[in-house]
Design a protein around this motif. Sequence first.
Motif: not given
Length: 171
Positions: A11-15, A17, A29, A31, A33, A131, A164-165
Amino acid sequence: MSNVTKWAIDPTHSEVSFKVKHLVISTVTGYFRKFEGAAESTSDDFAGAKVSFSADIDSIDTNQADRDGHLKSDDFFNAAEYPKLSFSGVVEGGKLKGDLTIREVTKAVELDVDFGGVAGDPYGNTKAGFEIEGKISRKDFNLKWNAVTEAGSVVVSDAVRIILSIQLVKQ
């Protein structure tokens, strides 16, 4: 039987949205969290990988508290009654295909997947990057609230872009 490799979302390196047209002229936009997810793969390119994902509705963040409150209300997600959205599916030929559940409504969705590859981090972990992008109809999931301006424009579009990243860490 081939070996199954288990992965979990970092989760620290993912997003996670989403983007929605507002008044037809601009985009809002938002998110999630708080989310979690996992994948099980038998191949280095994640072909055929099984994927599961969920997000906490209460973690919705559009950078505007009143709007977030409205999105969490029964007009949209109804976070009190339906605290999570979930997805379960499989990676097939550059697509992530599966079932998305929002407000206990489950629909088949297909998202585009761009696999960024696998790399080691400085701490000895193996990571995989993706991605993922696609569109859904919010009305399909009973997110039906709508309003029309005096000029006849829809306030919030039906189409929602999901972006999503995702970085997975090998378990």
